[in-house]
Write a protein that holds these residues in place. Structure first.
Motif, mmCIF file in Angstrom:
data_model
loop_
_atom_site.group_PDB
_atom_site.id
_atom_site.type_symbol
_atom_site.label_atom_id
_atom_site.label_comp_id
_atom_site.label_asym_id
_atom_site.label_seq_id
_atom_site.Cartn_x
_atom_site.Cartn_y
_atom_site.Cartn_z
ATOM 1 N N SER A 192 3.441 3.429 -21.569
ATOM 2 C CA SER A 192 3.782 2.270 -20.753
ATOM 3 C C SER A 192 4.568 2.688 -19.516
ATOM 4 N N PRO A 193 3.937 3.443 -18.616
ATOM 5 C CA PRO A 193 4.665 3.883 -17.426
ATOM 6 C C PRO A 193 4.993 2.714 -16.520
ATOM 7 N N TYR A 194 6.128 2.821 -15.865
ATOM 8 C CA TYR A 194 6.527 1.778 -14.933
ATOM 9 C C TYR A 194 5.927 2.074 -13.560
ATOM 10 N N HIS A 195 6.373 1.360 -12.531
ATOM 11 C CA HIS A 195 5.739 1.441 -11.209
ATOM 12 C C HIS A 195 6.176 2.685 -10.447
ATOM 13 N N TRP A 196 5.828 3.860 -11.005
ATOM 14 C CA TRP A 196 6.292 5.100 -10.390
ATOM 15 C C TRP A 196 5.293 5.754 -9.454
ATOM 16 N N THR A 208 0.608 -2.904 -16.844
ATOM 17 C CA THR A 208 0.653 -3.271 -15.434
ATOM 18 C C THR A 208 -0.758 -3.485 -14.890
ATOM 19 N N GLN A 209 -1.729 -3.551 -15.772
ATOM 20 C CA GLN A 209 -3.119 -3.715 -15.351
ATOM 21 C C GLN A 209 -3.349 -5.080 -14.696
ATOM 22 N N TRP A 216 -4.614 -7.017 -10.658
ATOM 23 C CA TRP A 216 -3.285 -7.570 -10.366
ATOM 24 C C TRP A 216 -3.467 -8.480 -9.160
ATOM 25 N N TRP A 217 -3.204 -9.757 -9.327
ATOM 26 C CA TRP A 217 -3.385 -10.732 -8.251
ATOM 27 C C TRP A 217 -2.079 -10.887 -7.477
ATOM 28 N N GLU A 218 -2.126 -10.637 -6.199
ATOM 29 C CA GLU A 218 -0.939 -10.843 -5.374
ATOM 30 C C GLU A 218 -1.350 -10.813 -3.912
ATOM 31 N N PRO A 219 -0.742 -11.653 -3.053
ATOM 32 C CA PRO A 219 -1.143 -11.725 -1.646
ATOM 33 C C PRO A 219 -0.533 -10.615 -0.808
ATOM 34 N N VAL A 220 -0.745 -9.366 -1.231
ATOM 35 C CA VAL A 220 -0.249 -8.211 -0.479
ATOM 36 C C VAL A 220 -1.355 -7.175 -0.400
ATOM 37 N N ASP A 221 -1.258 -6.319 0.603
ATOM 38 C CA ASP A 221 -2.184 -5.200 0.711
ATOM 39 C C ASP A 221 -1.687 -4.065 -0.174
ATOM 40 N N GLY A 222 -2.579 -3.185 -0.497
ATOM 41 C CA GLY A 222 -2.173 -2.018 -1.271
ATOM 42 C C GLY A 222 -3.011 -1.842 -2.507
ATOM 43 N N THR A 223 -2.650 -0.857 -3.265
ATOM 44 C CA THR A 223 -3.391 -0.563 -4.495
ATOM 45 C C THR A 223 -2.445 -0.578 -5.672
ATOM 46 N N MET A 224 -3.025 -0.779 -6.822
ATOM 47 C CA MET A 224 -2.281 -0.797 -8.067
ATOM 48 C C MET A 224 -2.955 0.210 -8.973
ATOM 49 N N PHE A 272 -5.635 -7.472 -5.858
ATOM 50 C CA PHE A 272 -6.633 -8.506 -5.602
ATOM 51 C C PHE A 272 -5.996 -9.796 -5.108
ATOM 52 N N TRP A 273 -6.633 -10.390 -4.121
ATOM 53 C CA TRP A 273 -6.298 -11.753 -3.708
ATOM 54 C C TRP A 273 -7.600 -12.372 -3.248
#
Lengths: 150, 159
Positions: free
Chosen positions: A103-107, B26-27, B41-49, B55-56
């Motif tokens: 369960s890694p955090y936002h690293w 965190t998926q 991950w739904w959020e109104p921001v640019d970037g990657t997860m 996604f928005w």
């Protein structure tokens, strides 16, 4: 306090009790001696690890419930972590990843930034565990014993 | 099974009113879970997860307003609902918000109603849970329920 062996331990803060801070000879940094339930006896715990762990705990406490990455990365605790000297904080983050296991955090964004763009291969996609494993293996190859005992 | 959150953060989630239904991940986040999307991950921001673009829905305003979040859920069929009461054949979502400045509310959380009338929430980075009442997850981080949405329930009753 009698100096114990210089085993560097990656001990979670929750496992530390009876902390005593002493100066270690002429070294600039303070060595923290602590009784650790993790090891069952006194272990030397790095001051940097103590400070880093405190920031991590505060960051997680502030952001774990949030569904907003904007809020997660806007945290002052996160900024304190990611503005530390990369040579110092990257091995600490790798240690933290080892502790966090599956369960890694936002690293991962921080690691890419702190390592000047080093990043896992695209083939790993969004698999969190695979990405975490990749960073840990990368860290072990680069920092070896600095990460503490396996 | 106890959840991994600090009880002080979710004071209304007391023993007996909730059950943990997943591990931490965190998926996806709460809004994605409300949309029954566990891949993004739904959020109104640019970037990657983790290598996947955040996604928005295309065409939806990219801000954290309640209206924007309602519009995002509208892309998967949700329309305005006057309440959170259980209505057979309808799947409801509750949107939560906090007041960031006088009269200005920012969306913080979404909970989805299950066919039996209980609710399910993805707690940020943490687990999914089922909770008896929609207000069980009201807390300083999530604020209060500000809007209800609904869509025709298409999935099996045993969700």
């Amino acid at each position: 306090m009698e100096q114990q062996s210089t085993q560097i331990a990656r001990v979670p803060l929750t496992h530390i009790s009876n902390v005593a801070i002493v100066q270690s000879g002429s070294e600039a940094e303070t060595i923290v001696y602590a009784n650790s339930a993790w090891y069952g006896e006194q272990a030397v715990v790095e001051k940097d690890w103590i400070e880093f762990s405190a920031l991590v705990s505060a960051w997680k406490r502030e952001t774990r419930l949030s569904s907003s990455l904007r809020n997660v990365f806007a945290s002052a605790y996160y900024k304190s972590i990611t503005t530390m000297d990369p040579d110092k904080v990257v091995p600490l983050i790798i240690r933290q990843l080892i502790l966090e296991g599956s369960s890694p955090y936002h690293w991962f964004s921080a690691l890419v930034a702190l390592t000047n763009g080093n990043s896992p291969p695209p083939a790993l996609g969004g698999n969190v565990r695979d990405i975490s494993r990749w960073w840990i293996e990368w860290g072990r190859a680069r920092y070896g014993r600095q990460l503490g005992p396996e | 099974m106890a959840g991994s959150w600090d009880p002080n953060d979710l004071p209304r989630l007391t023993a007996g009113v909730y059950a943990v239904t997943s591990c931490e991940t965190t998926q996806y986040n709460c809004i994605a879970w409300a949309a029954t999307d566990i891949l993004n991950w739904w959020e109104p921001v640019d970037g990657t997860m983790f290598g996947r673009p955040i996604f928005w829905p295309p065409g939806v305003p990219r801000n954290y307003s309640v209206a924007a979040y309602a519009a995002a859920l509208a892309t998967v069929g949700y329309v305005e609902s006057g309440n959170g009461l259980l209505e057979p054949g309808w799947e409801k979502v509750a949107l939560f918000a906090v007041e960031t400045s006088p009269g200005v509310f920012e969306a913080t959380h979404a909970a989805r109603q299950l066919s039996g009338g209980t609710w399910t929430s993805k707690l940020g980075y943490l687990e999914d849970i089922i909770h008896m009442n929609v207000t069980d997850v009201c807390c300083p981080a999530y604020g209060t329920v500000v809007r209800f949405l609904k869509r025709v329930r298409t999935r099996p009753m045993c969700d």
